[in-house]
Scaffold this motif. Structure first.
Motif, PDB file in Angstrom:
ATOM      1  N   ASP A  10       0.819  -1.217   0.000  1.00 57.73           N
ATOM      2  CA  ASP A  10       0.000   0.000   0.000  1.00 57.73           C
ATOM      3  C   ASP A  10       0.850   1.263   0.000  1.00 57.73           C
ATOM      4  OD1 ASP A  10      -2.257  -1.536  -0.024  1.00 57.73           O
ATOM      5  OD2 ASP A  10      -2.861  -1.108   2.039  1.00 57.73           O
TER       6      ASP A  10
ATOM      7  N   GLU B 159       0.998   2.882  -3.255  1.00 59.09           N
ATOM      8  CA  GLU B 159      -0.278   3.455  -3.709  1.00 59.09           C
ATOM      9  C   GLU B 159      -0.650   3.063  -5.135  1.00 59.09           C
ATOM     10  OE1 GLU B 159       0.437   7.596  -2.967  1.00 59.09           O
ATOM     11  OE2 GLU B 159      -0.057   7.416  -0.843  1.00 59.09           O
TER      12      GLU B 159
ATOM     13  N   ILE C   5      -4.721   4.720  -7.301  1.00 57.91           N
ATOM     14  CA  ILE C   5      -5.826   4.759  -6.346  1.00 57.91           C
ATOM     15  C   ILE C   5      -7.104   5.138  -7.083  1.00 57.91           C
ATOM     16  CG2 ILE C   5      -6.734   5.859  -4.271  1.00 57.91           C
ATOM     17  CD1 ILE C   5      -3.859   6.398  -3.424  1.00 57.91           C
ATOM     18  N   ARG C   6      -8.166   4.371  -6.861  1.00 59.26           N
ATOM     19  CA  ARG C   6      -9.442   4.628  -7.507  1.00 59.26           C
ATOM     20  C   ARG C   6     -10.549   4.605  -6.456  1.00 59.26           C
ATOM     21  NH1 ARG C   6      -9.484   2.284 -13.662  1.00 59.26           N
ATOM     22  NH2 ARG C   6      -7.543   3.309 -14.279  1.00 59.26           N
ATOM     23  N   ASN C   7     -11.218   5.728  -6.324  1.00 56.41           N
ATOM     24  CA  ASN C   7     -12.293   5.852  -5.340  1.00 56.41           C
ATOM     25  C   ASN C   7     -11.851   5.421  -3.946  1.00 56.41           C
ATOM     26  OD1 ASN C   7     -14.370   6.931  -6.957  1.00 56.41           O
ATOM     27  ND2 ASN C   7     -14.773   4.912  -7.818  1.00 56.41           N
TER      28      ASN C   7
ATOM     29  N   ASP D 167      -9.643   3.230  -3.096  1.00 52.08           N
ATOM     30  CA  ASP D 167      -9.061   1.888  -3.033  1.00 52.08           C
ATOM     31  C   ASP D 167      -7.717   1.860  -3.751  1.00 52.08           C
ATOM     32  OD1 ASP D 167     -11.200   0.578  -1.665  1.00 52.08           O
ATOM     33  OD2 ASP D 167     -12.341   0.562  -3.542  1.00 52.08           O
TER      34      ASP D 167
ATOM     35  N   TYR E 213      -5.029  -0.044  -5.862  1.00 50.77           N
ATOM     36  CA  TYR E 213      -4.909  -1.167  -6.804  1.00 50.77           C
ATOM     37  C   TYR E 213      -3.426  -1.528  -6.918  1.00 50.77           C
ATOM     38  CZ  TYR E 213      -9.789  -0.565  -8.228  1.00 50.77           C
ATOM     39  OH  TYR E 213     -11.162  -0.500  -8.252  1.00 50.77           O
ATOM     40  N   ASN E 214      -3.008  -2.517  -6.128  1.00 52.55           N
ATOM     41  CA  ASN E 214      -1.580  -2.772  -5.960  1.00 52.55           C
ATOM     42  C   ASN E 214      -0.915  -3.467  -7.150  1.00 52.55           C
ATOM     43  OD1 ASN E 214      -0.956  -1.619  -3.402  1.00 52.55           O
ATOM     44  ND2 ASN E 214      -2.139  -3.251  -2.425  1.00 52.55           N
TER      45      ASN E 214
ATOM     46  N   ASP F 216      -8.594 -11.435 -10.291  1.00 54.57           N
ATOM     47  CA  ASP F 216      -8.426 -10.072  -9.803  1.00 54.57           C
ATOM     48  C   ASP F 216      -7.822  -9.138 -10.844  1.00 54.57           C
ATOM     49  OD1 ASP F 216      -9.338 -10.752  -7.188  1.00 54.57           O
ATOM     50  OD2 ASP F 216      -7.406 -11.704  -6.833  1.00 54.57           O
TER      51      ASP F 216
ATOM     52  N   LYS G 241      -8.966  -4.456  -7.249  1.00 55.99           N
ATOM     53  CA  LYS G 241      -8.261  -3.930  -6.085  1.00 55.99           C
ATOM     54  C   LYS G 241      -7.655  -5.027  -5.215  1.00 55.99           C
ATOM     55  CE  LYS G 241     -12.548  -3.517  -3.353  1.00 55.99           C
ATOM     56  NZ  LYS G 241     -12.200  -4.529  -2.364  1.00 55.99           N
ATOM     57  N   ASP G 242      -7.941  -6.302  -5.517  1.00 60.26           N
ATOM     58  CA  ASP G 242      -7.453  -7.405  -4.696  1.00 60.26           C
ATOM     59  C   ASP G 242      -6.327  -8.200  -5.345  1.00 60.26           C
ATOM     60  OD1 ASP G 242      -9.306  -6.867  -2.630  1.00 60.26           O
ATOM     61  OD2 ASP G 242     -10.876  -7.872  -3.786  1.00 60.26           O
TER      62      ASP G 242
ATOM     63  N   ASP H  30      -3.177  -8.822  -4.978  1.00 61.16           N
ATOM     64  CA  ASP H  30      -2.204  -8.605  -3.908  1.00 61.16           C
ATOM     65  C   ASP H  30      -1.073  -9.624  -3.943  1.00 61.16           C
ATOM     66  OD1 ASP H  30      -3.631  -6.426  -2.838  1.00 61.16           O
ATOM     67  OD2 ASP H  30      -4.969  -7.784  -1.757  1.00 61.16           O
TER      68      ASP H  30
END
Length: 489
Positions: A54, A57, A279-281, A283, A285-286, A430, A434-435, A437
Motif C-alpha cells: 500500500d 499506492e 488509487i481509484r475511489n 481503493d 490497486y496494488n 483479480d 483492487k485485490d 495482492d
C-alpha cells in the motif's frame, strides 16, 4: 477460487527437482545451473511484498508511488552491478504534460418526467478531452446493434447506450462508430460509482490520442440509467476545460555488458512494466501480478545473471517501463528514443502476469504462454530452456495472436526486433481489481518460470545466430521492418 499456497507435496517436488543434478557437462550448461540456483522464490516474495504494498499506492502514472518504485528498481540494478543505461543514470526520462480538470465545475442534469435528476461527478467516467457545454439536448436511447447500424439517427443529440458485457468488443465497435452525436453516454446500471480517475497524459506531440470517440462518457447507477431512459428526456452537461502540468516520467534501464569482442555490441532485452492503476475511489490497486510479478522477475533475473563470473557473448539490457496501463506509453517512448540501436537489438522478452497460476481458464502450473508464438524463433529458444526446468511453453489458440499488440513488446516489434510477451495467466480473477495482492502469487512457480527465462536469454545471448521473424502471415509487417534494419547496418 483455488488456494494460492502450494501443497507440501508439490513444494517438495519443486525443491527436489531444483536440487537434482542437471544432465549437462559444458561450461554453458554449468553457467545456466549457477544462474538458476540464484533465482529464489523467497527473494521474489521480498521484492514484490514491497513493490505491491500500500505504501506505493498502486504505482499509477504519474504518482509518488511510481517514483518510489522507479528508485527501488534502480537501486536493485545498482546493487546487482548493472551499468546505468539511461540519460540520467538508470533512468530514461520523459517530460510530459499531464491534463486534469477541476471537477467541482462539472455538472450533468437530466430532465425527465417533469423533474431534474442530477448526476454527480463521482458517478461518471469522462472519456473526452475538451471542454463541453450542452443545454437541453434531446436524449435518444438505442440498442447497441441498432446504434452501430443506424448511427445518424442520434446526430446532434445525446445518444445513450447500455454497456455490453463484453467491454473489449464494445470499445472495438466504438472505434469504428461513424455517428456524430453531441455526446455519447454509455450506461452501466450495475455499478454505483466511476473510477475516480480525472487525468491523462498528453501525447508527446500534443495530439489527441487516436482510436475511439473522444466525446464520450460512462454513467453509473440505476437512478441515472432510469432517468436517461425515460421518454422525452433531455440533458444539460458542463465539462470544464482541463489544465495541464509538467510531469517527469521514467523508464528504468541497466545493461550487463557481453564478453565477445564483436557480439557485445548487440543486445538482448528483458522488459516489464512497473506501473499499475493507482488509487481509484479510495481503493489502492496494488497490481501484484499485473505487473509487479514481471518487474520483480526482471530484477531477480538481472541479479542472477550479473553475479555469474562467465558473461554472455551479447550484452543484456534489463528495462522496466512506465505507463503501460495508459496505452503502452513508456515502451512507445522507448520506441521513439531507443537507448540501444534497434539494428543491434536481436530480441526482447517482455514479462507480464507471471505470478498467478489461477488463470480464468484453469490452473497453470509449470506452463507459460507467448504472444505471437509463431512469429519468430525466440519462442523456440524458450521452449528448449523450459525443458531443462520442467516448464512447457505453449501457444494459446486465440490469445497468442490477439494480445501480441497489447503489451510492451509491440514497440520493439514495430521497429523490427523479434519481441514477445510471456505470461502464465492471460486473465485471472483479480485482473485490474483492487485485490491483486502479493499474498496471492505462487512464488515457487514464478521462480521456475524465471529460471526458464534466464536460460532462454542466455541461449539467445550466446548464439552467434540472432533470432529472426518467421514466414507466419501475421508476422509480415515485422519482417518488413526487420529488412529495413538490415539496410541500416
Amino acid at each position: 477460487m483455488r488456494s494460492f499456497a502450494v501443497s507440501r507435496t508439490v513444494a517438495a517436488s519443486l525443491c527436489l527437482a531444483a536440487s537434482l543434478p542437471l544432465p549437462a557437462a559444458s561450461a554453458g550448461a554449468q553457467s545456466i545451473d549457477a544462474v538458476a540456483a540464484r533465482i529464489s522464490a523467497q527473494s521474489l516474495r521480498g521484492h514484490l511484498s514491497f513493490l505491491a504494498s500500500d505504501l506505493l499506492e498502486g504505482r499509477g502514472t504519474p504518482s509518488r508511488g511510481q517514483d518510489l518504485a522507479a528508485e527501488y528498481i534502480a537501486a536493485q540494478f545498482r546493487r546487482a552491478g548493472l551499468e546505468p543505461a539511461g540519460d540520467d543514470g538508470y533512468f530514461q526520462t520523459s517530460e510530459r504534460q499531464y491534463a486534469e480538470r477541476d471537477m467541482t465545475r462539472f455538472s450533468f442534469t437530466v430532465q425527465a418526467g417533469g423533474r431534474a435528476v442530477p448526476i454527480p461527478a463521482g458517478a461518471v467516467d469522462l472519456r473526452l478531452r475538451d471542454a463541453l457545454a450542452l443545454q437541453d439536448v434531446p436524449v435518444v436511447s438505442m440498442l447497441w446493434a441498432e446504434a452501430m447500424a443506424d448511427a445518424a439517427r442520434a446526430d446532434g443529440k445525446l445518444l445513450v447506450l447500455a454497456m455490453p458485457a463484453d467491454r473489449r468488443a464494445a470499445y472495438a465497435d466504438l472505434g469504428k462508430f461513424k455517428g456524430k452525436p453531441a455526446l455519447l453516454v454509455l450506461v452501466d446500471a450495475g455499478k454505483q460509482s466511476g473510477s475516480g480517475v480525472n487525468g491523462w497524459l498528453v501525447e508527446e506531440d500534443g495530439a489527441t490520442p487516436a482510436g475511439g470517440m473522444q466525446r464520450m462518457l460512462t454513467v453509473y447507477g440505476a437512478d441515472a440509467a432510469a432517468a436517461l431512459g425515460a421518454p422525452g428526456a433531455s440533458a444539460s452537461v458542463t465539462v470544464p476545460a482541463p489544465g495541464t502540468r509538467t510531469v517527469r516520467l521514467r523508464n528504468v534501464a541497466g545493461v550487463l555488458r557481453g564478453s565477445d569482442p564483436v557480439l557485445k555490441n548487440t543486445y538482448v532485452m528483458l522488459t516489464a512494466h512497473y506501473d499499475h492503476l493507482g488509487i481509484r475511489n479510495g481503493d489502492i490497486y496494488n497490481g501484484a501480478n499485473d505487473d509487479g510479478s514481471g518487474t520483480v522477475s526482471v530484477i531477480e533475473i538481472a541479479a542472477a545473471l550479473a553475479a555469474d563470473s562467465k558473461r554472455p557473448r551479447r550484452s543484456m539490457v534489463f528495462m522496466t517501463f512506465f505507463g503501460e496501463e495508459l496505452g503502452l506509453v513508456g515502451s512507445r517512448h522507448y520506441g521513439k528514443h531507443p537507448l540501444f540501436p534497434f539494428k543491434d537489438t536481436v530480441a526482447d522478452i517482455n514479462l507480464e502476469q507471471i505470478g498467478r497460476t489461477d488463470d480464468n481458464e484453469g490452473t497453470r502450473l509449470r506452463t507459460a504462454n507467448l504472444t505471437g508464438f509463431d512469429y519468430s524463433t525466440v519462442p523456440a529458444a524458450l521452449q528448449r530452456a523450459g525443458k531443462r526446468f520442467g516448464v512447457t511453453l505453449w501457444k494459446h489458440k486465440e490469445n497468442s495472436d490477439r494480445y501480441f499488440a497489447h503489451s510492451d513488446n509491440q514497440s520493439l516489434a514495430d521497429a523490427g526486433v523479434p519481441a514477445h510477451t510471456l505470461s502464465v495467466a492471460y486473465a485471472f480473477p483479480d485482473y485490474h481489481g483492487k485485490d491483486d495482492d502479493w499474498q496471492k502469487v505462487d512464488y515457487d512457480n514464478m521462480a521456475r518460470i524465471d529460471r526458464t527465462v534466464a536460460a532462454g536469454l542466455l541461449r539467445i545471448a550466446n548464439d552467434r545466430t540472432a533470432p529472426k521473424w518467421t514466414d507466419a502471415p501475421n508476422a509480415a509487417k515485422y519482417r518488413e521492418a526487420a529488412k529495413k534494419l538490415k539496410v541500416e547496418k
